[in-house]
Motif scaffolding. Structure first.
Motif, PDB file in Angstrom:
ATOM      1  N   TRP A 142      36.258  69.164  45.091  1.00  0.00           N
ATOM      2  CA  TRP A 142      35.693  67.947  45.338  1.00  0.00           C
ATOM      3  C   TRP A 142      34.170  67.917  44.477  1.00  0.00           C
ATOM      4  O   TRP A 142      34.002  66.671  43.983  1.00  0.00           O
ATOM      5  N   VAL A 143      33.376  68.960  44.363  1.00  0.00           N
ATOM      6  CA  VAL A 143      32.257  68.914  43.592  1.00  0.00           C
ATOM      7  C   VAL A 143      32.692  68.608  41.965  1.00  0.00           C
ATOM      8  O   VAL A 143      32.064  67.690  41.403  1.00  0.00           O
ATOM      9  N   LEU A 144      33.909  69.316  41.502  1.00  0.00           N
ATOM     10  CA  LEU A 144      34.392  68.843  40.117  1.00  0.00           C
ATOM     11  C   LEU A 144      34.424  67.430  40.175  1.00  0.00           C
ATOM     12  O   LEU A 144      33.976  66.673  38.934  1.00  0.00           O
ATOM     13  N   ILE A 145      35.017  66.740  40.926  1.00  0.00           N
ATOM     14  CA  ILE A 145      35.413  65.206  40.880  1.00  0.00           C
ATOM     15  C   ILE A 145      33.883  64.481  41.037  1.00  0.00           C
ATOM     16  O   ILE A 145      33.723  63.735  40.228  1.00  0.00           O
ATOM     17  N   GLU A 146      33.048  65.075  41.755  1.00  0.00           N
ATOM     18  CA  GLU A 146      32.095  64.303  41.828  1.00  0.00           C
ATOM     19  C   GLU A 146      31.064  64.437  40.629  1.00  0.00           C
ATOM     20  O   GLU A 146      30.422  63.576  39.994  1.00  0.00           O
ATOM     21  N   TRP A 147      30.903  65.583  39.943  1.00  0.00           N
ATOM     22  CA  TRP A 147      30.563  65.868  38.502  1.00  0.00           C
ATOM     23  C   TRP A 147      31.052  65.021  37.608  1.00  0.00           C
ATOM     24  O   TRP A 147      30.376  64.280  36.699  1.00  0.00           O
ATOM     25  N   THR A 148      32.508  64.848  37.531  1.00  0.00           N
ATOM     26  CA  THR A 148      32.940  63.944  36.585  1.00  0.00           C
ATOM     27  C   THR A 148      32.398  62.490  36.603  1.00  0.00           C
ATOM     28  O   THR A 148      32.581  61.847  35.633  1.00  0.00           O
ATOM     29  N   ARG A 149      32.215  62.147  37.833  1.00  0.00           N
ATOM     30  CA  ARG A 149      31.592  60.684  38.239  1.00  0.00           C
ATOM     31  C   ARG A 149      30.531  60.414  37.447  1.00  0.00           C
ATOM     32  O   ARG A 149      30.071  59.489  37.348  1.00  0.00           O
ATOM     33  N   THR A 150      29.501  61.682  37.025  1.00  0.00           N
ATOM     34  CA  THR A 150      28.309  61.336  36.435  1.00  0.00           C
ATOM     35  C   THR A 150      28.554  61.073  34.767  1.00  0.00           C
ATOM     36  O   THR A 150      27.415  60.582  34.344  1.00  0.00           O
ATOM     37  N   TRP A 151      29.822  61.066  34.599  1.00  0.00           N
ATOM     38  CA  TRP A 151      29.875  60.808  32.815  1.00  0.00           C
ATOM     39  C   TRP A 151      31.182  60.335  32.626  1.00  0.00           C
ATOM     40  O   TRP A 151      31.232  59.680  31.490  1.00  0.00           O
ATOM     41  N   PHE A 152      31.981  60.335  33.257  1.00  0.00           N
ATOM     42  CA  PHE A 152      33.325  59.904  32.870  1.00  0.00           C
ATOM     43  C   PHE A 152      33.192  58.239  32.847  1.00  0.00           C
ATOM     44  O   PHE A 152      32.682  57.538  33.715  1.00  0.00           O
ATOM     45  N   LEU A 153      33.638  57.589  31.751  1.00  0.00           N
ATOM     46  CA  LEU A 153      33.703  56.300  31.359  1.00  0.00           C
ATOM     47  C   LEU A 153      32.330  55.816  31.469  1.00  0.00           C
ATOM     48  O   LEU A 153      31.930  54.500  32.109  1.00  0.00           O
ATOM     49  N   GLY A 154      31.275  56.528  31.058  1.00  0.00           N
ATOM     50  CA  GLY A 154      29.738  56.063  31.247  1.00  0.00           C
ATOM     51  C   GLY A 154      29.091  56.536  32.461  1.00  0.00           C
ATOM     52  O   GLY A 154      28.058  56.679  32.629  1.00  0.00           O
ATOM     53  N   GLY A 155      29.916  56.894  33.537  1.00  0.00           N
ATOM     54  CA  GLY A 155      29.303  57.433  34.751  1.00  0.00           C
ATOM     55  C   GLY A 155      28.931  56.274  35.871  1.00  0.00           C
ATOM     56  O   GLY A 155      28.357  55.473  35.454  1.00  0.00           O
ATOM     57  N   PHE A 156      29.559  56.436  36.986  1.00  0.00           N
ATOM     58  CA  PHE A 156      28.694  55.867  38.137  1.00  0.00           C
ATOM     59  C   PHE A 156      28.808  56.754  39.516  1.00  0.00           C
ATOM     60  O   PHE A 156      29.924  56.689  40.326  1.00  0.00           O
TER      61      PHE A 156
END
Length: 545
Positions: A142-156
């Motif tokens: 879960w943490v890894l998925i949240e971390w990718t949200r900070t940068w994937f496709l610009g991050g959101f």
């Protein structure tokens, strides 16, 4: 003579409709429960405890080994529905963006359930020393998925699971060590613990002491660790409280349909003058304006600069304002910046300013402009804004001496790395200047403020928030909301001003939190836990029956 079909057995038990459709009934129930719990876990709803059970329906169902396609589509659909509702305020700007972004964010988060579908049934019958690392590994995913949200496709990274607890400071203190990821990790572990306990009680038929669930006990232990950090940090806090400044917060609440209309510019300046003079009458040490307040650029437009300098001189108070800078105006290399500026009553507009480091796609710039150049920005001024690169704080002269403020503009406070960089650069206080009036008077302002709470705890820096129409207020370095601007009707959405006495904890003056000093180390730990848990389940043996 052709073969005749065998005669029906008159004594055979005929399954009921519900038995024949049990899989789809389960899918429907899980979808609804998951979506509802996800929505009410986050602001503006005030049911943060729902986050402790948000994942339980999907977890319990995964233990029963449903078909992969049914499970995957159900859980992704539940998250897509939930996040479309959570981000519903986006329709004030763009229906297309809402319809696209909600399902994408939901589907990305829903990927976690695929890991749960694989992991949870394989935990059954395994030794405790296999099941517990598997639980930690699943929380790590879960943490890894949240971390990718900070940068994937610009991050959101809007609303990580930890943000659900923005009004429950007791569980948040671990974020000063692990970042907000640690809070999300514990919440997921508690959900798995509840799911495992429910499965043991209702599906495994255990009795007596065998009802005990080691997964549940581990989850409670992690929760107690968070609470123990809170007790340690909160003990005798009053002894260490020192004053920072009296800060006047100005909420001009300029409607978006007039904000960039040149004909409405004089009226906007009149509002700023009236509210600033009202704030100055309370004798503050500093007055804040929200993001991009002036209708013209204070750096690049001589009249706008003269206006703010005259106002600061009349008020006899420094201003920290959001506005626009135009470098090299009318030249081929002209550049626009969304920035924060200090206006000194004696010396005028400071030459140094903060330029926003993370721009809003399609709001402040059009990504991949050679391909998407036919799309226009929804902020109707200038060309694409330029990106700031410097996290250095702004130095503001106050009565008690100079203080450094680390600005974060609009949604920059949802990015942990930006707040951390500001703290590392020497900011005494973080200040969020935002214009949430784009998104109506729904949940956006509250959701946005929840992210600021996480940044305060992570960096151990007070956070001051000034919005065009709300949410404005002050959050201390422990994530406690010390004051929120509301009017006589109790709403955060109003035009007005209020002056607050801001303090800080002397123990954290000039000192970095562990997270500020070491960054996202916990993400690496979670990756290792996920790999280790996977390996144990692949090669481990089952407990003897």
């Amino acid at each position: 003579m052709p073969d005749q079909p065998p005669a029906a057995d008159p004594y055979a038990i005929v399954p009921t409709f519900w038995e024949r459709q049990s899989e789809w009934v389960a899918a429907g129930v899980v979808l609804v429960l998951t979506a509802v719990l996800a929505v009410v876990s986050f602001p503006p709803y005030k049911i943060p405890e729902a986050a402790y059970a948000m994942l339980v329906p999907g977890i319990f169902w995964a233990y029963t080994r449903p078909r992969f396609k049914v499970y995957a589509w159900t859980m992704v659909a539940a998250q897509a529905v939930a996040w479309t509702l959570i981000l519903g305020w986006l329709h004030h700007v763009t229906w297309f963006g809402l319809i696209l972004l909600g399902p994408v964010v939901g589907a990305w988060i829903g990927l976690w359930y695929l890991a749960a579908w694989w992991t949870l049934p394989r935990m059954l019958g395994r030794p405790t020393m296999v099941r517990l690392p598997a639980l930690l590994g699943l929380a790590g995913v879960w943490v890894l998925i949240e971390w990718t949200r900070t940068w994937f496709l610009g991050g959101f990274p809007w609303l990580p699971l930890a943000a659900s607890q923005w009004q429950r400071a007791s569980i948040l203190q671990v974020a000063s060590y692990t970042g907000a990821y640690g809070v999300s990790f514990v919440l997921v572990a508690v959900n798995i613990g509840f799911g495992a306990y429910a499965h043991r009680l209702f599906r495994e038929g255990e009795t007596g002491l065998r009802k005990r669930s080691q997964e549940f006990f581990l989850a409670m232990f992690l929760l107690l660790v968070c609470l123990s950090i809170h007790v340690q940090e909160a003990f005798n806090r009053v002894r260490y409280t020192v004053p920072v400044a009296r800060v006047g917060f100005v909420q001009p609440y300029i409607p978006q349909d007039v904000k960039w209309d040149p004909a409405k510019g004089p009226g906007i300046l009149a509002v700023l003058q009236q509210t600033t003079q009202a704030a100055a009458a309370t004798r503050p040490d500093l007055i804040l304006w929200p993001e991009a307040t002036t209708p013209w650029a204070v750096k690049g437009d001589a009249n706008a600069r003269a206006f703010v300098e005259s106002l600061a001189q009349t008020a006899k108070v420094p201003l920290l304002i959001g506005s626009v800078a135009v470098e090299n105006p009318h030249a081929a290399n002209e550049q626009w910046y969304n920035g924060a500026f200090v206006v000194d009553p004696a010396f005028g507009l400071q030459s140094t300013y903060y330029a926003k480091r993370h721009l809003v796609p399609f709001g402040e710039y059009v990504p991949v402009r050679p391909v998407l150049g036919w799309i226009t920005k929804f902020v109707p001024i200038g060309e694409d804004f330029a990106t700031g690169l410097d996290s250095s704080p702004l130095v503001v002269p106050l009565h008690r001496g100079a203080l450094t403020f680390g600005p974060l503009i609009f949604y920059e406070d949802i990015y942990p790395a930006l707040a951390r960089a500001s703290a590392l650069a020497g900011s005494d206080v973080l200040v969020v200047l935002t214009n949430n009036a784009w998104f109506g008077e729904g949940g956006a302002a509250y959701q946005h403020a929840a992210n600021s709470v996480l940044r305060a705890v992570e960096t151990r820096r007070p956070v001051l928030r000034d919005g065009n129409g709300g949410w404005s207020g002050w959050i201390d370095e422990f994530g406690s909301i010390r004051a929120t601007l509301v009017n006589g009707d109790g709403t955060i959405y109003f035009r007005g001003t209020k002056t607050l006495n801001v303090t800080r904890d002397a123990r954290w003056v000039g000192r970095y939190s562990f997270y500020t000093a070491h960054g996202d180390w916990f993400v690496a730990v979670c990756a290792a836990l996920a790999v280790f848990g996977f390996a144990l389940l692949k090669v481990g043996v089952r407990s003897p029956e």
